[in-house]
Write a protein that holds these residues in place. Structure first.
Motif, PDB file in Angstrom:
ATOM      1  N   GLN A  95       0.824  -1.201   0.000  1.00  0.00           N
ATOM      2  CA  GLN A  95       0.000   0.000   0.000  1.00  0.00           C
ATOM      3  C   GLN A  95       0.866   1.261   0.000  1.00  0.00           C
ATOM      4  OE1 GLN A  95      -3.991   0.974   2.155  1.00  0.00           O
ATOM      5  NE2 GLN A  95      -2.393   1.260   3.701  1.00  0.00           N
ATOM      6  N   ASP A  96       2.023   1.188   0.638  1.00  0.00           N
ATOM      7  CA  ASP A  96       2.941   2.338   0.688  1.00  0.00           C
ATOM      8  C   ASP A  96       3.838   2.426  -0.544  1.00  0.00           C
ATOM      9  OD1 ASP A  96       1.952   3.119   3.120  1.00  0.00           O
ATOM     10  OD2 ASP A  96       3.493   2.096   4.300  1.00  0.00           O
ATOM     11  N   GLY A  97       3.594   1.574  -1.531  1.00  0.00           N
ATOM     12  CA  GLY A  97       4.382   1.619  -2.757  1.00  0.00           C
ATOM     13  C   GLY A  97       5.720   0.922  -2.663  1.00  0.00           C
ATOM     14  N   LYS A  98       5.893   0.060  -1.664  1.00  0.00           N
ATOM     15  CA  LYS A  98       7.148  -0.662  -1.485  1.00  0.00           C
ATOM     16  C   LYS A  98       6.977  -2.122  -1.881  1.00  0.00           C
ATOM     17  CE  LYS A  98       8.145   2.281   2.528  1.00  0.00           C
ATOM     18  NZ  LYS A  98       8.356   2.304   4.002  1.00  0.00           N
ATOM     19  N   ALA A  99       8.087  -2.827  -1.949  1.00  0.00           N
ATOM     20  CA  ALA A  99       8.036  -4.264  -2.214  1.00  0.00           C
ATOM     21  C   ALA A  99       7.616  -4.997  -0.940  1.00  0.00           C
ATOM     22  CB  ALA A  99       9.398  -4.761  -2.682  1.00  0.00           C
TER      23      ALA A  99
END
Length: 228
Positions: free
Chosen positions: A210-214
């Protein structure tokens, strides 16, 4: 001593005095307490799942080989659910109201299907839809329900030996508009920590995505953190 040398000496003394005064004013006053750099830093609060995650993100959140508990490995491939897993009964053939999409995966223990584990992720249109279905999903066997030792998500429940089972632990979590269920069947009822570990790892992976991380959090990571 010549007048020139006296003037130079006086200037040097004045500069030295100003430097000492400036250095003293930069230091913290005595008794001012511990500096901020020495204070423990609180872990950031985990945010509920509010985004409409994609099917690919849900698949990434499901634990893969080497990411789940020691001894467990994927049994087949990660799947796309049609919503039936997100209902309150195993016999359901359709998705519940408000369901958007979901994914599921199964695991075998040391290459044997005598012991199995399952993860199911269900995304809903709203937190209210997720809460309603979470309540239905976890069932009504209050005598078998207990709270995890460490809270997970907005709502969380462990159910020891649900139904007629005698060696199973089911875990349920709601975070925002996502529900997660982890089932471990086979000799685990005496130690529900494995179910809680898989729930926590799956939710944290969703939060990373959701935070744009892997999605990098693993069940062994959660186990190590619990031992500290």
């Amino acid at each position: 001593m010549s007048r020139t040398r006296v003037t130079l000496l006086t200037a040097l003394v004045g500069i030295a005095a100003l430097t000492a005064c400036s250095s003293s004013s930069d230091k913290p006053a005595s008794g001012s307490g511990t500096q901020k750099s020495d204070e423990p830093v609180a872990a950031p609060a985990l945010k509920p799942i509010t985004n409409e995650l994609t099917q690919a993100q849900i698949a990434q959140a499901l634990l893969g080989d080497g990411e789940t508990l020691p001894g467990w490995s994927l049994h087949g491939d990660k799947s796309v659910t049609q919503g039936q897993y997100c209902n309150g009964t195993e016999e359901a053939t359709s998705a519940p109201a408000g369901w958007v999409r979901g994914g599921d995966s199964s695991y075998e223990y040391n290459g044997s299907t005598n012991d199995m584990a399952y993860i199911e992720i269900c995304l809903f249109k709203s937190a209210d839809d997720a809460h309603r279905q979470y309540t239905t999903w976890r069932g009504t066997e209050t005598s078998k329900q207990q709270n995890p030792k460490k809270p997970v998500g907005d709502e969380n429940t462990l159910v020891i030996n649900p139904g007629l089972s005698d060696d199973s632990v089911y875990g349920y979590v709601r975070s925002g508009k996502v529900n997660i269920r982890v089932r471990i069947e086979g000799g685990t009822a005496g130690d529900p920590s494995g179910t809680q570990t898989m729930l926590a790892a799956t939710l944290k992976r969703l939060q990373q995505l959701q935070d744009g991380k892997a999605a990098t959090v693993t069940a062994p990571d959660e186990q190590a953190a619990a031992r500290q």
